[in-house]
Design a protein around this motif. Structure first.
Motif: not given
Length: 369
Positions: A189, A192, A196
């Protein structure tokens, strides 16, 4: 009591924000803050490094200046982040080395190594430095591969050791709760969220820059810089494998994988850092730490110079300019390595660690991510 004045101020702001909670949907900082009723130095350094500096909470806050509560989370956390880099630096003797003159020190280090390599080549054979060399092994006419690998390998290993020791100190200070173990889900997580730049969008509208109109410019330039750096690193790894596994020596044809990866990464490292520097100079002074721009600017500038000299070397490697350009490029790369643990580079690592901690806290609280 806290260890520094800025952490005292950060505690005051988090106490006010914990009572208000208007900004809880903007980023990860405020939900993480709400999990606490008091704040240790480690908690505040964790929150400061979790902050992406988008500025949304400043423009949305009803208590921001000129209100008497004087709530300015972005600037306070920017100062706290900069102080945390020095607080966790290894070895400690280097903590304040690059505080104000980072760019000058980086450039001097780059030129010093370039002059050393330049002198090394001239001492051995002046014709080699200004000669035209083509084909496999051409770069090693200037400096033997083993000497080059030893010099830059040592600089890289030192940078990695210093970074690991700093992150270790940071992780210990932010205080892993009892029973909280890192799990694959939290690591993924955090990857990510970091990949991003999830929390650099001000809750979805963009980043506040030189005015109150948000945009994604900083996010785009961050992406170009990060992925440009990753591609250049991948090019170096592939070239190393070529050299040691299949005995193929640089320089390689323009269509070969290391050159393609390096060229794409180099383009990203020209556009991204230039854009970040431009955005930095345009940002509202109310949002940034104006007193500590040394290694912040230095790291971005050295990334740009690494790409600029690398692209110039690629275009001129079959000419007499190859020798001097290679010496300059290697000097810049060496300077980048030895200054990485003491400047803006560490913010990406500390921020990732903070994102891991946040992801794990959310999972432990049963909120998901």
């Amino acid at each position: 009591m806290h260890g520094t004045r800025i952490l005292e101020e950060a505690d005051r702001l988090m106490t006010v924000c914990n009572s208000c909670r208007y900004c809880e949907g903007l980023c990860a900082v405020f939900p993480a803050m709400e999990m606490r009723r008091s704040f240790s130095d480690g908690d505040l350094n964790y929150l400061a490094n979790l902050c992406h500096g988008c500025g949304a909470c400043y423009t949305d806050c009803q208590f921001s200046p000129p209100h008497e509560f004087n709530v300015n989370v972005p600037k306070t956390f920017a100062i706290a982040r900069a102080e945390s880099y020095a607080a966790y630096a290894w070895p400690r003797a280097c903590a304040g080395l690059f505080a104000r003159n980072g760019l000058a020190i980086s450039v001097i280090a780059a030129l010093s190594v370039a002059v050393f390599i330049f002198g090394f080549a001239v001492f051995n054979d002046r014709q080699v430095l200004f000669g035209i060399h083509t084909g496999p092994g051409a770069f090693y006419q200037l400096m033997p591969h083993n000497a080059m690998a030893a010099l830059f390998g040592a600089a890289f290993l030192y940078a990695m050791l210093a970074l690991i020791m700093g992150v270790r100190a940071f992780w210990r200070d932010i205080g892993e709760p009892v029973g909280m173990k890192i799990d694959a889900g939290s690591l993924f997580q955090a990857m990510r969220d970091a990949g991003e730049l999830r929390y650099l969008d001000g809750g979805g509208v963009g980043c506040v820059n030189d005015d109150e109109r948000p945009s994604d410019r900083r996010k785009i330039y961050h992406h170009l810089t990060f992925y440009g750096f990753a591609l250049c690193f991948a090019a170096t790894v592939v070239a190393t494998l070529y050299h040691y596994l299949i005995a193929r020596e640089a320089p390689y044809p323009w269509w070969d994988l290391p050159v393609v990866l390096g060229t794409l990464g180099g383009i990203g490292l020209l556009i991204g850092p230039a854009g970040l520097l431009a955005e930095k100079w345009k940002r509202d002074p109310a949002l940034v730490d104006e007193q500590r721009t040394g290694m912040d600017v230095a790291f971005i500038a050295m990334l740009f110079l690494t790409s600029l000299t690398g692209m110039a070397l690629l275009l001129s490697r079959d000419t007499a300019a190859m020798g001097p350009l290679l010496a300059l490029h290697l000097g810049v790369v060496f300077s980048l390595f030895i200054t990485m643990p003491y400047g803006k580079f560490v913010h990406g690592i500390y921020r990732y660690v903070a994102l891991v901690r946040y992801a794990r806290e959310r999972r432990m609280m049963g909120h998901g991510v």
